[in-house]
Write a protein that holds these residues in place. Structure first.
Motif, PDB file in Angstrom:
ATOM      1  N   LEU A 129      21.078 -41.402  44.296  1.00  0.00           N
ATOM      2  CA  LEU A 129      21.697 -40.076  44.243  1.00  0.00           C
ATOM      3  C   LEU A 129      22.117 -39.595  45.622  1.00  0.00           C
TER       4      LEU A 129
ATOM      5  N   SER B  58      16.187 -41.111  42.299  1.00  0.00           N
ATOM      6  CA  SER B  58      16.660 -41.322  40.933  1.00  0.00           C
ATOM      7  C   SER B  58      16.173 -40.204  40.021  1.00  0.00           C
TER       8      SER B  58
ATOM      9  N   TYR C   2      24.460 -30.499  34.918  1.00  0.00           N
ATOM     10  CA  TYR C   2      24.863 -31.624  34.074  1.00  0.00           C
ATOM     11  C   TYR C   2      24.762 -31.209  32.606  1.00  0.00           C
TER      12      TYR C   2
ATOM     13  N   MET D 155      20.335 -41.972  36.614  1.00  0.00           N
ATOM     14  CA  MET D 155      21.081 -41.762  37.854  1.00  0.00           C
ATOM     15  C   MET D 155      20.272 -42.319  39.015  1.00  0.00           C
TER      16      MET D 155
ATOM     17  N   ARG E 228      26.054 -46.682  39.814  1.00  0.00           N
ATOM     18  CA  ARG E 228      24.867 -45.862  40.097  1.00  0.00           C
ATOM     19  C   ARG E 228      24.297 -45.205  38.841  1.00  0.00           C
ATOM     20  N   PHE E 229      25.161 -44.813  37.903  1.00  0.00           N
ATOM     21  CA  PHE E 229      24.728 -44.117  36.700  1.00  0.00           C
ATOM     22  C   PHE E 229      24.880 -45.034  35.490  1.00  0.00           C
TER      23      PHE E 229
ATOM     24  N   ASP F 162      26.189 -35.285  44.308  1.00  0.00           N
ATOM     25  CA  ASP F 162      25.847 -35.326  42.880  1.00  0.00           C
ATOM     26  C   ASP F 162      25.195 -34.025  42.422  1.00  0.00           C
TER      27      ASP F 162
ATOM     28  N   ALA G   1      30.548 -42.464  39.526  1.00  0.00           N
ATOM     29  CA  ALA G   1      29.299 -42.829  38.870  1.00  0.00           C
ATOM     30  C   ALA G   1      29.113 -44.343  38.719  1.00  0.00           C
TER      31      ALA G   1
END
Length: 122
Positions: free
Chosen positions: A85, A17, A93, A82, A67-68, A89, A64
């Motif tokens: 992962l 994460s 960003y 996040m 998970r996000f 990914d 996403a």
């Protein structure tokens, strides 16, 4: 002047994460819609998550979802949590902002951009 400063990127193993932060100056996230995008070399910038002012409504890319999570903190910092992962990914960003109530995962919808923070998953 509006500035968006991202932080929190780094290298993490698959399944790990990270929490990205976007600290804006020159604007209040209570007046701006915010979003996170990512881009790898040779590919288009991809919308990952977006939120309206105050964070009451959010949108996520299919990649996403689950998970996000995009959140705001006291009308100042915007975060992208996040989890789980994956190597896919891995990307730069970016935080983005536009004044008003726009919920969009399209880059053209946003006026202000940060410099980006690199996430690497291996």
């Amino acid at each position: 002047d509006v500035q968006l400063v991202e932080s929190g990127g780094g290298s993490v193993q698959t399944g790990g994460s990270l929490r990205l932060s976007c600290a804006p100056s020159g604007l209040s996230v209570s007046d701006f819609s915010m979003a996170w995008f990512r881009q790898t070399p040779g590919k288009e910038r991809e919308g990952v998550a977006a939120t309206i002012p105050g964070g009451g409504h959010t949108a996520y890319a299919d990649s996403a979802k689950g998970r996000f999570t995009i959140t705001q903190d006291n009308a100042k910092t915007v975060y992208l949590q996040m989890n789980s992962l994956k190597p896919e990914d891995t990307s730069m960003y970016y935080c983005a902002a536009i004044e008003g109530w726009t919920i969009s995962l399209h880059a053209d919808a946003y006026k202000y951009w940060g410099q980006g923070t690199q996430v690497t998953v291996s």
